[in-house]
Design a protein around this motif. Structure first.
Motif, PDB file in Angstrom:
ATOM      1  N   GLU A 267      36.487  41.785  51.285  1.00 44.57           N
ATOM      2  CA  GLU A 267      36.044  40.400  51.457  1.00 44.57           C
ATOM      3  C   GLU A 267      35.018  40.008  50.396  1.00 44.57           C
ATOM      4  N   LEU A 268      34.247  40.980  49.949  1.00 46.99           N
ATOM      5  CA  LEU A 268      33.198  40.726  48.962  1.00 46.99           C
ATOM      6  C   LEU A 268      33.679  40.937  47.536  1.00 46.99           C
ATOM      7  N   VAL A 269      34.654  41.824  47.371  1.00 47.75           N
ATOM      8  CA  VAL A 269      35.214  42.118  46.040  1.00 47.75           C
ATOM      9  C   VAL A 269      36.732  42.033  46.154  1.00 47.75           C
ATOM     10  N   PRO A 270      37.286  40.831  46.118  1.00 45.93           N
ATOM     11  CA  PRO A 270      38.716  40.646  46.367  1.00 45.93           C
ATOM     12  C   PRO A 270      39.628  41.418  45.419  1.00 45.93           C
ATOM     13  N   ASP A 271      39.167  41.672  44.190  1.00 44.44           N
ATOM     14  CA  ASP A 271      40.022  42.343  43.227  1.00 44.44           C
ATOM     15  C   ASP A 271      39.858  43.858  43.217  1.00 44.44           C
ATOM     16  N   ILE A 272      39.129  44.416  44.168  1.00 43.31           N
ATOM     17  CA  ILE A 272      38.946  45.858  44.214  1.00 43.31           C
ATOM     18  C   ILE A 272      40.275  46.533  44.525  1.00 43.31           C
ATOM     19  N   ASP A 273      40.511  47.679  43.923  1.00 43.29           N
ATOM     20  CA  ASP A 273      41.730  48.437  44.188  1.00 43.29           C
ATOM     21  C   ASP A 273      41.784  48.822  45.661  1.00 43.29           C
ATOM     22  N   ASP A 274      42.954  48.682  46.278  1.00 45.07           N
ATOM     23  CA  ASP A 274      43.064  48.911  47.718  1.00 45.07           C
ATOM     24  C   ASP A 274      42.791  50.371  48.085  1.00 45.07           C
TER      25      ASP A 274
END
Length: 330
Positions: free
Chosen positions: A252-259
């Motif tokens: 939610e805070l870092v939308p582009d973070i690797d899953d």
């Protein structure tokens, strides 16, 4: 004074320590940091001619800490640190007792900054090295656990980034053996914002409290905030009010973070230890896998645990005086 004698006499006998006049032996060049439990100086050792870091523990406060473990033969910080040999753990060269009965440690002098600085700035250093830093922290902590210890105070202020952009874990003052007597409930020590819920609640603990602290640190390295949005200046009693709430999902805070990275960190933050990774090694395996996939061209060489202990000539010496690390403890 009686308490100090009860702590010092067994230590001197156990470790066969001789008292050292540190004022006569070392030339103090600059104070690197002052904490509530110790002070650290950049000094020149007259015996070796080397520039090193000298950590001097506060006599009375150290005695009070050690008294919490009376009857358990808790190793002192020097006894723990002197045995550690890993590229991502600060090298302790010597430990002993001063002529003023203070415990001291002589460590390699590391020219760099606390991890708290790039975490706060979220600068190019953090952006370009974040996953590497996370893996190196995990490697150091995984090695540390395999030596049979629980750190109890892993957080950014106890991690250094040196001039080669390599991680160094520091400060082993709260370390305890990973054995049943030291895993028993009751003793709450550490940095409140990074303490696992079971530690705060005075429940039985094990090395998974360090898994939690590692996950909090990783979360903060991505988001610049703590998982529950807790102000790091809050007291332990105030933080207790937040630990039963689910942390904000990092995605939610870092939308582009690797899953894969996100899910690995969030599993490490599970409130119940049985829902976390069983070990730092298991968490590290997932993070390494993500790094290899996301940064396939990286020249990073992973540290082999069997090679880490053979690092007898490993040392850092820098001529540049700028950017010393700052040490602080609570």
């Amino acid at each position: 004074m009686l308490l100090i004698k009860k702590i010092l006499v067994p230590l001197i006998k156990r470790a066969r320590l001789k008292k050292v006049n540190i004022d006569a032996r070392f030339i103090k060049e600059r104070k690197l940091g002052q904490g509530s439990m110790s002070e650290v100086w950049r000094v020149k050792d007259k015996l070796s001619g080397r520039v090193v870091a000298l950590k001097i523990l506060d006599l009375e406060k150290t005695a009070r800490l050690e008294a919490r473990f009376e009857g358990l033969a808790k190793p002192c910080e020097g006894e723990v640190a002197i045995k550690l040999r890993h590229p991502h753990i600060v090298r302790t060269l010597e430990h002993g007792i001063t002529t003023n009965n203070e415990q001291y440690l002589v460590m390699e002098y590391v020219n760099g900054v606390s991890l708290t600085l790039p975490v706060a700035l979220q600068n190019e250093l953090m952006q370009s090295h974040r996953l590497t830093f996370i893996v190196e922290i995990g490697e150091g902590l995984d090695y540390f656990h395999k030596q049979g210890w629980i750190h109890r105070d892993l957080c950014p202020r106890n991690i250094l980034v040196d001039r080669q952009n390599s991680i160094k874990l520091i400060d082993f003052g709260l370390v305890v053996p990973n054995t049943p007597p030291f895993r028993a409930p009751g003793n709450r020590t550490g940095t409140a914002s990074y303490m696992a819920p079971e530690l705060i609640k005075r429940m039985p603990t094990d090395q998974r409290i360090d898994v939690y602290s590692y996950a909090v640190t990783c979360y903060e390295m991505y988001t610049k905030q703590l998982p529950h949005g807790v102000d790091p200046t809050l007291t332990l009693d105030m933080i207790v009010q937040h630990i039963n709430q689910s942390p904000t999902d990092i995605r939610e805070l870092v939308p582009d973070i690797d899953d894969q990275v996100a899910s690995t960190i969030m599993t490490g933050l599970a409130a119940k230890p049985e829902d976390r990774w069983d070990s730092v090694g298991a968490m590290l395996h997932r993070l390494r896998g993500a790094k290899e996939r996301l940064e396939p061209e990286s020249e990073y060489e992973y540290v082999d645990d069997e090679e880490a202990g053979d690092d007898d000539e490993y040392e850092y010496e820098y001529e540049d005086d700028d950017g010393e690390w700052e040490y602080e403890d609570e």
